[in-house]
Enzyme design. Structure first.
Site, PDB file in Angstrom:
ATOM      1  N   LEU A 242       0.853  -1.188   0.000  1.00  0.00           N
ATOM      2  CA  LEU A 242       0.000   0.000   0.000  1.00  0.00           C
ATOM      3  C   LEU A 242       0.891   1.242   0.000  1.00  0.00           C
ATOM      4  CD1 LEU A 242      -1.723  -2.370   1.085  1.00  0.00           C
ATOM      5  CD2 LEU A 242      -2.921  -0.748   2.552  1.00  0.00           C
ATOM      6  N   ALA A 243       0.892   1.959  -1.105  1.00  0.00           N
ATOM      7  CA  ALA A 243       1.836   3.074  -1.225  1.00  0.00           C
ATOM      8  C   ALA A 243       1.223   4.266  -1.957  1.00  0.00           C
ATOM      9  CB  ALA A 243       3.093   2.606  -1.951  1.00  0.00           C
TER      10      ALA A 243
ATOM     11  N   ARG B  39       2.141  14.386   6.862  1.00  0.00           N
ATOM     12  CA  ARG B  39       2.985  14.798   7.993  1.00  0.00           C
ATOM     13  C   ARG B  39       4.478  14.865   7.656  1.00  0.00           C
ATOM     14  NH1 ARG B  39       0.417  10.555  12.064  1.00  0.00           N
ATOM     15  NH2 ARG B  39      -0.298   9.705  10.078  1.00  0.00           N
TER      16      ARG B  39
ATOM     17  N   GLN C 122      -4.550   3.994  -7.427  1.00  0.00           N
ATOM     18  CA  GLN C 122      -5.660   4.362  -6.543  1.00  0.00           C
ATOM     19  C   GLN C 122      -5.847   5.869  -6.623  1.00  0.00           C
ATOM     20  OE1 GLN C 122      -5.076   4.421  -2.350  1.00  0.00           O
ATOM     21  NE2 GLN C 122      -7.227   4.109  -1.872  1.00  0.00           N
TER      22      GLN C 122
ATOM     23  N   GLY D 240      -4.550   0.787  15.108  1.00  0.00           N
ATOM     24  CA  GLY D 240      -5.783   0.027  15.246  1.00  0.00           C
ATOM     25  C   GLY D 240      -5.594  -1.032  16.325  1.00  0.00           C
TER      26      GLY D 240
ATOM     27  N   ASN E 204       5.629   8.189   9.760  1.00  0.00           N
ATOM     28  CA  ASN E 204       4.656   9.214   9.353  1.00  0.00           C
ATOM     29  C   ASN E 204       5.265  10.606   9.278  1.00  0.00           C
ATOM     30  OD1 ASN E 204       2.434   7.395   9.160  1.00  0.00           O
ATOM     31  ND2 ASN E 204       2.349   7.370  11.389  1.00  0.00           N
TER      32      ASN E 204
ATOM     33  N   LYS F 161      39.618  11.760 -12.040  1.00  0.00           N
ATOM     34  CA  LYS F 161      38.308  11.640 -12.695  1.00  0.00           C
ATOM     35  C   LYS F 161      38.460  10.917 -14.017  1.00  0.00           C
ATOM     36  CE  LYS F 161      36.761  13.874 -15.848  1.00  0.00           C
ATOM     37  NZ  LYS F 161      36.353  14.822 -16.894  1.00  0.00           N
TER      38      LYS F 161
ATOM     39  N   ASN G  16      42.820  19.013 -19.408  1.00  0.00           N
ATOM     40  CA  ASN G  16      42.030  18.149 -20.288  1.00  0.00           C
ATOM     41  C   ASN G  16      40.947  18.900 -21.046  1.00  0.00           C
ATOM     42  OD1 ASN G  16      40.764  18.622 -17.822  1.00  0.00           O
ATOM     43  ND2 ASN G  16      39.567  16.751 -17.940  1.00  0.00           N
TER      44      ASN G  16
ATOM     45  N   ARG H 216      61.029  24.737 -20.076  1.00  0.00           N
ATOM     46  CA  ARG H 216      61.030  25.876 -19.162  1.00  0.00           C
ATOM     47  C   ARG H 216      62.092  26.850 -19.644  1.00  0.00           C
ATOM     48  NH1 ARG H 216      64.596  22.515 -15.177  1.00  0.00           N
ATOM     49  NH2 ARG H 216      62.985  21.091 -14.544  1.00  0.00           N
TER      50      ARG H 216
HETATM   51  C1  UD1 Z   1      -3.265   1.704   9.360  1.00  0.00           C
HETATM   52  C2  UD1 Z   1      -4.343   0.749   9.902  1.00  0.00           C
HETATM   53  C3  UD1 Z   1      -4.162   0.621  11.412  1.00  0.00           C
HETATM   54  C4  UD1 Z   1      -2.752   0.125  11.730  1.00  0.00           C
HETATM   55  C5  UD1 Z   1      -1.719   1.041  11.083  1.00  0.00           C
HETATM   56  C6  UD1 Z   1      -0.340   0.441  11.205  1.00  0.00           C
HETATM   57  C7  UD1 Z   1      -6.325   1.020   8.501  1.00  0.00           C
HETATM   58  C8  UD1 Z   1      -7.684   1.598   8.384  1.00  0.00           C
HETATM   59  N1  UD1 Z   1      -5.642   1.272   9.629  1.00  0.00           N
HETATM   60  O1  UD1 Z   1      -3.511   2.990   9.935  1.00  0.00           O
HETATM   61  O2  UD1 Z   1      -5.087  -0.316  11.938  1.00  0.00           O
HETATM   62  O3  UD1 Z   1      -2.564   0.083  13.139  1.00  0.00           O
HETATM   63  O4  UD1 Z   1      -1.956   1.224   9.672  1.00  0.00           O
HETATM   64  O5  UD1 Z   1       0.676   1.317  10.797  1.00  0.00           O
HETATM   65  O6  UD1 Z   1      -5.897   0.334   7.598  1.00  0.00           O
HETATM   66  N2  UD1 Z   1      -2.721   4.154   1.897  1.00  0.00           N
HETATM   67  C9  UD1 Z   1      -3.080   4.083   0.587  1.00  0.00           C
HETATM   68  N3  UD1 Z   1      -4.277   4.569   0.192  1.00  0.00           N
HETATM   69  C10 UD1 Z   1      -5.151   5.133   1.059  1.00  0.00           C
HETATM   70  C11 UD1 Z   1      -4.774   5.222   2.409  1.00  0.00           C
HETATM   71  C12 UD1 Z   1      -3.555   4.718   2.803  1.00  0.00           C
HETATM   72  O7  UD1 Z   1      -2.309   3.583  -0.237  1.00  0.00           O
HETATM   73  O8  UD1 Z   1      -6.227   5.552   0.620  1.00  0.00           O
HETATM   74  C13 UD1 Z   1      -1.421   3.595   2.306  1.00  0.00           C
HETATM   75  C14 UD1 Z   1      -0.468   4.636   2.845  1.00  0.00           C
HETATM   76  O9  UD1 Z   1       0.328   5.159   1.788  1.00  0.00           O
HETATM   77  C15 UD1 Z   1       0.347   3.846   3.845  1.00  0.00           C
HETATM   78  C16 UD1 Z   1      -0.595   2.744   4.290  1.00  0.00           C
HETATM   79  O10 UD1 Z   1      -1.620   2.675   3.338  1.00  0.00           O
HETATM   80  O11 UD1 Z   1       1.494   3.263   3.255  1.00  0.00           O
HETATM   81  C17 UD1 Z   1      -1.168   2.988   5.682  1.00  0.00           C
HETATM   82  O12 UD1 Z   1      -1.937   4.181   5.636  1.00  0.00           O
HETATM   83  P1  UD1 Z   1      -1.995   5.176   6.857  1.00  0.00           P
HETATM   84  O13 UD1 Z   1      -2.874   6.305   6.503  1.00  0.00           O
HETATM   85  O14 UD1 Z   1      -0.621   5.483   7.308  1.00  0.00           O
HETATM   86  O15 UD1 Z   1      -2.768   4.245   7.921  1.00  0.00           O
HETATM   87  P2  UD1 Z   1      -2.752   4.370   9.479  1.00  0.00           P
HETATM   88  O16 UD1 Z   1      -3.639   5.479   9.887  1.00  0.00           O
HETATM   89  O17 UD1 Z   1      -1.351   4.392   9.952  1.00  0.00           O
HETATM   90 CA    CA Z   2       0.824   4.755   8.993  1.00  0.00          CA
END
Ligand code: UD1
Ligand code: CA
Length: 472
Positions: free
Chosen positions: A15-16, A22, A81, A148, A236, A359, A394, A448
């Protein structure tokens, strides 16, 4: 322990897509570096090291930049996404990219660079041995704020995950947290993702809600608790980025020490994850070994070296040297205050001393450039002595030209070699010469003006002598 044949085909989803507000950065969060790799590359590396080849990265914020940051590979897919409506929505976008024959799906966040391959493997092994539908990587945190929480029923079984913002006061006291890494049966995950809603405090589609959906349908959910909660910390902000980097440097130093490298102060050297160092090499404080750097065995990397994407052979001594995309043979002696720029290719037992810059040059075995020199765009043979203050000229303001110096040549101090120019084997160039024409092998070249002498001038006719006379 299961062998590879028992491993169901697994696809990893990273998930990226999030912005990382922040971080206060124009760079997408997952592209910030810790320990020499972007956080995303580090997560991907650990996933691959755990034996999972097939991977889908969900990109969104800065999608093109994030995509371009990873080398293209057959097993690496990207899902988009847009907009970002939560982690569950994020996982939904990955579904079409997961091969149909993939039985399991591992989900990890792109902002957890401290997760190890060993932990991901343990997660896979427990998933197989327990035959669960979903397995959550959890951690016990003394301060669980922000994460969570794992909610368990009276029988101790997991019935859901509640986000901090949705938790009751009682749920907030739960110290078992969701690390954001999970493994699910592919079909079970796909079905549950289809049932998500966004009725929660943040109005987002939570990936974490699949747990209660699976549990309510009678599916089997289990947890694996990490031994080291540090591994699962999400980055974060910049302070957490620095903490993650410090941990990666600590681990790297430890790995090298276990493998026979002496590190005088492991808290005061910065060795990127990809770097290789041979045994019996000693690394002094305040050194940085970066990128794809390889150092041989028995070397002394003395203080204040910054070595980037370079190769150093065995038994070399370096001190206060900066190397970038350079190659050094064995037994070389570099520094202090030496600068080896890209394309520097040094043979064995070469010496490059203080205030010397190289170099795009080949320097043959045993040649010495001991002080105050610039050698650029040159081919220097073996056994050559380059006198103090010698430079290759050079560049004519438009073009660059090469200087070629044969074997066993002696270049006297303070020589200018105006390229293109060739000095033959065994030749000798007198100190202070500006060499513009080729020098034949075995010849002496001196350029020289003849020295003149005016007897008594200093004591009788110099301004100082005349001034002293007029005072009398
Ligand atoms: C999430 C979890 C939480 C867990 C925590 C651990 C959920 C709802 N919550 O919260 O339970 O304890 O991670 O670190 O999943 N991202 C997307 N698309 C989005 C939202 C997020 O790709 O729409 C990606 C972010 O880039 C990140 C990851 O998902 O790499 C986590 O998202 P983040 O917003 O940091 O979740 P947390 O609030 O930390
Ligand atoms: Ca996070």
């Amino acid at each position: 322990m299961n062998n590879l044949f028992d491993m169901p085909k697994t696809t990893a989803v990273i998930l990226a897509a999030g912005k990382g507000t922040r971080m206060k950065s124009t760079l997408p969060k997952v592209l910030h570096k810790a320990g020499g790799r972007t956080m995303l590359a580090q997560v991907l590396h650990q996933v691959r090291a755990a034996g999972i080849e097939d991977c889908c990265v969900v990109v969104g914020h800065g999608a093109e930049e994030v995509r371009a940051s990873l080398p293209a590979s057959e097993n690496l897919h990207f899902a988009l996404q847009m907009p970002q409506l939560g982690t569950g929505h994020c996982a939904q976008q990955a579904l079409p990219h997961i091969p149909k024959d993939s039985e399991a799906v591992l989900l990890v966040c792109g902002d957890t660079p401290l997760l190890t391959a060993a932990t991901l493997s343990a997660l896979q092994e427990k998933f197989i041995s327990t035959g669960t539908d979903g397995l959550i990587l959890t951690a016990e945190m003394t301060n669980p704020t922000g994460y969570g929480r794992i909610v368990r029923g009276e029988d101790g079984g997991v019935c859901g995950i509640v986000e901090e913002k949705d938790a009751t006061a009682e749920q907030k006291r739960i110290t078992e947290i969701n690390t954001g890494a999970y493994i699910f049966r592919h079909q079970v995950l796909a079905d549950a993702l289809g049932k998500l809603d966004n009725n929660n405090a943040q109005g987002e589609y939570y990936l974490t809600d699949v747990i209660k959906i699976i549990a309510a349908a009678g599916g089997k959910i289990d947890t694996l608790t990490t031994a080291d909660p540090m591994e699962t910390t999400g980055v974060n902000d910049r302070a957490q980025l620095a903490q993650a980097a410090a941990e990666l440097y600590r681990r790297k130093a430890h790995e090298l020490m276990v493998a026979g490298v002496t590190i005088i102060d492991p808290t005061n050297c910065y060795i990127d994850q990809q770097v290789e160092v041979g045994p019996d090499t000693v690394i002094y404080p305040n050194c940085q070994l970066r990128g794809e750097t390889k150092i041989g065995s028995g070397c002394v990397i003395d203080s204040d070296c910054i070595i980037t994407d370079s190769q150093v052979g065995d038994n070399c001594t370096l001190i206060k040297a900066v190397l970038t995309e350079a190659k050094v043979g064995s037994g070389a002696n570099i520094g202090p205050f030496a600068y080896l720029r890209p394309g520097s290719n040094l043979g064995d037992k070469v010496k490059v001393g203080d205030f010397a810059e190289i170099k795009n040059a080949n320097i043959g075995d045993g040649s010495k450039i001991p002080h105050l020199s610039y050698i650029g765009d040159a081919d220097v043979g073996s056994g050559v002595n380059i006198g103090c203050g010698t430079i290759t000229c050079n560049y004519d303001g438009v073009h660059k030209f090469r200087t070629v110096i044969g074997d066993n040549v002696f270049i006297g101090s303070n020589t200018n070699l105006v390229a293109p120019v060739t000095v033959g084997d065994d030749a000798f160039v007198g100190a202070g010469s500006t060499i513009t024409r080729d020098v034949a092998a075995g010849a002496l070249a001196v350029e020289r003006s003849r020295q003149q002498q005016f007897d008594g001038w200093a004591t009788e006719k110099s301004p100082k002598a005349l001034a002293a006379k007029s005072k009398k």
